[in-house]
Design an enzyme around this catalytic site. Structure first.
Site, short mmCIF file in Angstrom:
data_model
loop_
_atom_site.label_atom_id
_atom_site.label_comp_id
_atom_site.label_asym_id
_atom_site.label_seq_id
_atom_site.Cartn_x
_atom_site.Cartn_y
_atom_site.Cartn_z
CG ASP A 1 41.88 69.58 -14.56
OD1 ASP A 1 42.62 70.26 -14.76
OD2 ASP A 1 41.03 69.22 -15.88
CG HIS B 1 44.68 67.07 -18.98
ND1 HIS B 1 43.52 65.78 -18.25
CD2 HIS B 1 43.81 68.98 -18.59
CE1 HIS B 1 42.12 67.21 -17.60
NE2 HIS B 1 42.45 68.08 -18.57
CG MET C 1 38.15 74.84 -22.95
SD MET C 1 38.32 76.12 -21.81
CE MET C 1 40.37 75.62 -20.86
CG HIS D 1 38.63 68.21 -18.84
ND1 HIS D 1 38.85 68.98 -18.08
CD2 HIS D 1 36.82 67.68 -18.81
CE1 HIS D 1 38.35 69.50 -16.92
NE2 HIS D 1 37.33 69.13 -17.49
CG MET E 1 36.42 70.23 -12.65
SD MET E 1 38.07 70.00 -14.03
CE MET E 1 38.18 71.74 -14.03
CB SER F 1 46.97 71.27 -18.03
OG SER F 1 46.01 71.98 -18.57
CG MET G 1 36.05 71.62 -19.19
SD MET G 1 37.07 72.59 -19.32
CE MET G 1 38.50 71.56 -20.33
CG ASP H 1 42.32 71.55 -19.90
OD1 ASP H 1 41.54 70.52 -20.43
OD2 ASP H 1 43.46 71.86 -19.60
#
Ligand code: DX5
Ligand code: ZN
Length: 221
Positions: free
Chosen positions: A176, A36, A40, A69, A140, A11, A71, A38
């Site tokens: 994750d 990966h 956001m 990913h 998650m 991550s 979010m 993230d």
């Protein structure tokens, strides 16, 4: 179908973001399977990270697949852009997408693997009718928003349940949040195919040794 070996997906949120290029190069050398990212937006989750220009700028420095990913609240608006900057896997949250089947179908049309992510507080029943439209389910094991949180052990039972329901399909399970050398064996045994690891990897200087340790712990205990 259980994958042959667990895949390790660092991550990047936990990496040294001041030298992301060096980090992706080091991770490829160290034997990571997929990177990966993230994403956001400070709306769907209470944090803001990085976005499209960052992914685009590091894309050319590694051949590893990029797994974004999302979010974010309005994922549909950005699917084409994530494909354009070179993402290979794209996951969206079931809680954030009111027309999830359409969203997953569009991700596949754009040539990416489609993933559906689910928060710890959301029932897995909502996945039943959409599994055939996705390539992986992202379970998650923390509430999304931050790296370095504690693993929620109750999430192992949902992986087992999903694994049972997915038998005979090629849909993979990604997990994750809070994954470490100490718990990755339980996670693998429950049926996880892809482990996202942030602080459990980047807390060590030698990524290659740590990835080997994670793999060994996952497969042998
Ligand atoms: C949480 C993110 C995770 C997280 C993983 O919202 O989706 O990818 O950064 O980090 P660790 O492994 O530190 O929990
Ligand atoms: Zn993530």
């Amino acid at each position: 179908m259980k994958s042959k070996n667990i895949l390790i997906a660092p991550s990047m949120l936990a990496s040294d973001l001041s030298c992301l290029k060096d980090e992706v190069i080091a991770l490829e050398k160290a034997g990571a399977d997929v990177l990966h990212f993230d994403i956001m937006d400070g709306h769907f989750v209470p944090n803001i990270t990085f976005g499209l220009p960052v992914l685009e700028s590091v894309r050319k420095h590694t051949r590893l697949p990029f797994d974004a990913h999302l979010m974010i609240s309005e994922a549909d608006k950005y699917l084409e852009e994530f494909a354009r900057v070179g993402c290979n896997w794209l996951s969206v949250h079931v809680e954030a997408c009111p027309h999830i089947q359409r969203t997953l179908t569009r991700i596949r049309e754009l040539g990416m693997k489609a993933g559906v992510a689910i928060n710890p507080g959301t029932s897995i029943f909502c996945l039943e009718s959409i599994v055939k439209h996705c390539d992986f389910i992202l379970v998650m094991s923390v509430n999304p928003g931050f790296g370095g949180q504690k693993f929620i052990p109750e999430m192992l039972a949902r992986v087992q349940e999903l694994k049972k329901n997915l038998s005979g399909t090629d849909v993979q399970i990604q997990m994750d949040g809070g994954i470490k050398v100490e718990n990755i064996n339980q996670i693998r045994s429950a049926g996880v195919d892809i482990a996202v690891v942030g602080t459990g990897l980047f807390s060590q200087k030698d990524y290659s040794t740590q990835i080997k340790k994670l793999r060994l712990a996952a497969e042998k205990g």
